[in-house]
Scaffold this active site. Sequence first.
Site, PDB file in Angstrom:
ATOM      1  N   ARG A 108      14.677  11.068   3.377  1.00  0.00           N
ATOM      2  CA  ARG A 108      14.221  11.059   1.982  1.00  0.00           C
ATOM      3  C   ARG A 108      13.263  12.234   1.773  1.00  0.00           C
ATOM      4  O   ARG A 108      13.308  12.929   0.770  1.00  0.00           O
ATOM      5  CB  ARG A 108      13.544   9.725   1.622  1.00  0.00           C
ATOM      6  CG  ARG A 108      12.834   9.789   0.278  1.00  0.00           C
ATOM      7  CD  ARG A 108      12.545   8.439  -0.368  1.00  0.00           C
ATOM      8  NE  ARG A 108      12.203   7.370   0.541  1.00  0.00           N
ATOM      9  CZ  ARG A 108      11.034   7.254   1.178  1.00  0.00           C
ATOM     10  NH1 ARG A 108      10.069   8.141   1.028  1.00  0.00           N
ATOM     11  NH2 ARG A 108      10.830   6.235   1.998  1.00  0.00           N
ATOM     12  N   LYS A 143      27.921  19.605 -13.301  1.00  0.00           N
ATOM     13  CA  LYS A 143      28.726  20.398 -14.224  1.00  0.00           C
ATOM     14  C   LYS A 143      29.162  21.709 -13.559  1.00  0.00           C
ATOM     15  O   LYS A 143      29.911  21.667 -12.625  1.00  0.00           O
ATOM     16  CB  LYS A 143      27.942  20.607 -15.520  1.00  0.00           C
ATOM     17  CG  LYS A 143      27.245  19.329 -16.048  1.00  0.00           C
ATOM     18  CD  LYS A 143      28.192  18.247 -16.497  1.00  0.00           C
ATOM     19  CE  LYS A 143      27.532  16.895 -16.745  1.00  0.00           C
ATOM     20  NZ  LYS A 143      26.374  16.897 -17.639  1.00  0.00           N
TER      21      LYS A 143
HETATM   22  C1  LIG Z   1      25.248  16.030 -17.888  1.00  0.00           C
HETATM   23  C2  LIG Z   1      23.974  16.605 -18.323  1.00  0.00           C
HETATM   24  C3  LIG Z   1      22.753  16.065 -17.892  1.00  0.00           C
HETATM   25  C4  LIG Z   1      22.669  14.826 -17.027  1.00  0.00           C
HETATM   26  O1  LIG Z   1      23.169  15.063 -15.741  1.00  0.00           O
HETATM   27  P1  LIG Z   1      23.879  13.925 -14.834  1.00  0.00           P
HETATM   28  O2  LIG Z   1      24.278  14.704 -13.626  1.00  0.00           O
HETATM   29  O3  LIG Z   1      25.026  13.389 -15.627  1.00  0.00           O
HETATM   30  O4  LIG Z   1      22.847  12.891 -14.561  1.00  0.00           O
HETATM   31  C5  LIG Z   1      21.584  16.686 -18.309  1.00  0.00           C
HETATM   32  N1  LIG Z   1      21.609  17.763 -19.113  1.00  0.00           N
HETATM   33  C6  LIG Z   1      22.765  18.298 -19.556  1.00  0.00           C
HETATM   34  C7  LIG Z   1      22.725  19.499 -20.449  1.00  0.00           C
HETATM   35  C8  LIG Z   1      23.987  17.741 -19.185  1.00  0.00           C
HETATM   36  O5  LIG Z   1      25.126  18.278 -19.641  1.00  0.00           O
END
Ligand SMILES: *Cc1c(COP(=O)(O)O)cnc(C)c1O
Length: 381
Positions: free
Chosen positions: A46, A195
Amino acid sequence: MKIESLLIHGGIDGDESTGAVNIPIYQTSTYKQPAMGVNKGYEYSRTGNPTRKALEELIAELEGGYAGFAFASGMAAITAVLSLFKAGDKLLISNNIYGGSFRVIDKVFKNFNIDYSIVNTSNLDEIREAIDDTVKAIYIESPTNPLLGITDIEEVSKLAKENNLLTIVDNTFMTPYLQKPIELGADIVVHSGTKYLGGHSDTVSGLAVVNSKELAERLHFIQNATGGVLAPFDSFLMIRGIKTLAVRMDRHNSNAKAVAEYLRSRDEVEKVYYPGFEDHPGYEVQKKQAKGFGAMIAFVLKEGFSYKKFIESLELITFGESLGGVESLVSHPAAMTHASIPADIRRKVGIVDNLIRLSVGIENVEDLLEDINRAIEKARQ
Ligand SMILES: *Cc1c(COP(=O)(O)O)cnc(C)c1O
């Protein structure tokens, strides 16, 4: 080293003990301590893990920051960063931030008396007016989701510094390949690694980068104390994804430009939101602060055309949440990402029912245009 090479060789380049080109997946929770108070830099996973460490050093280097931290999701990274604040503090947030980020600020941190005000961060005067003694940070996204509003990160950071505020930038849509908020003056960068950085829609992850030793120590304390860390295997997948970021983003950029121009050329389309259009209000700022326009597009079908039919007629472009993967995705903000906003407010800010969001992937662009053409033809009511 230029960024294309850093993406591949940055952070910890290979495994020193074996020569393995790739950082191994250190699937271990704990580490043998040779004697009391002696260790090889790791005590418990952790607190620190070599695979995660390699990713953390890589993202810090890519963003030009002091230190990086990897979390189990973008929301875990954002939650850790927001945990830097205390009761009585207030944040100024962009009026179009990611729904999950707004939710955690509004429904979780508000319970701990960390307050917020929503401002249009494209307008410096509006920010200036909202600053009072309780405000401790400005939280921005540029471009925003789904309407691609642009905020001048350098100007906002300057204003924040003059008032002793931290500037936090969610750089998910751009990635450090296209935009480097810390070089523009920001203090903290957060990412949903899920993403573009991961890039293959196979890992949920989050990253945070800070620009100082002081913030690094505080954020590491929070990361270890609250424990939302990224697992070794997911850290490995992130490093693997990041290696191809430059070639992916180049293709994302060129495909998105072609798709945006194509949509704009169609009579059936009322409006296209894309910061790469010269008449987009944020075009000049985007050109100044980023190396590209990204691959998120939103558009509105004219009356007489059904968004439902459009989406259901797509054969190649996948209908689903998320963005930034190699595959093109389509979503419907009014019913999906922004459904929690009351309908009248939603329409007022431009998230009308006929608004469709595209995350343009890296498929063959002719195939994408053909798919869109087919769906437009079938969307007529
Ligand atoms: C998807 C997203 C998040 C959140 O991220 P997760 O990995 O889904 O927890 C935060 N900010 C933006 C701009 C996003 O597109």
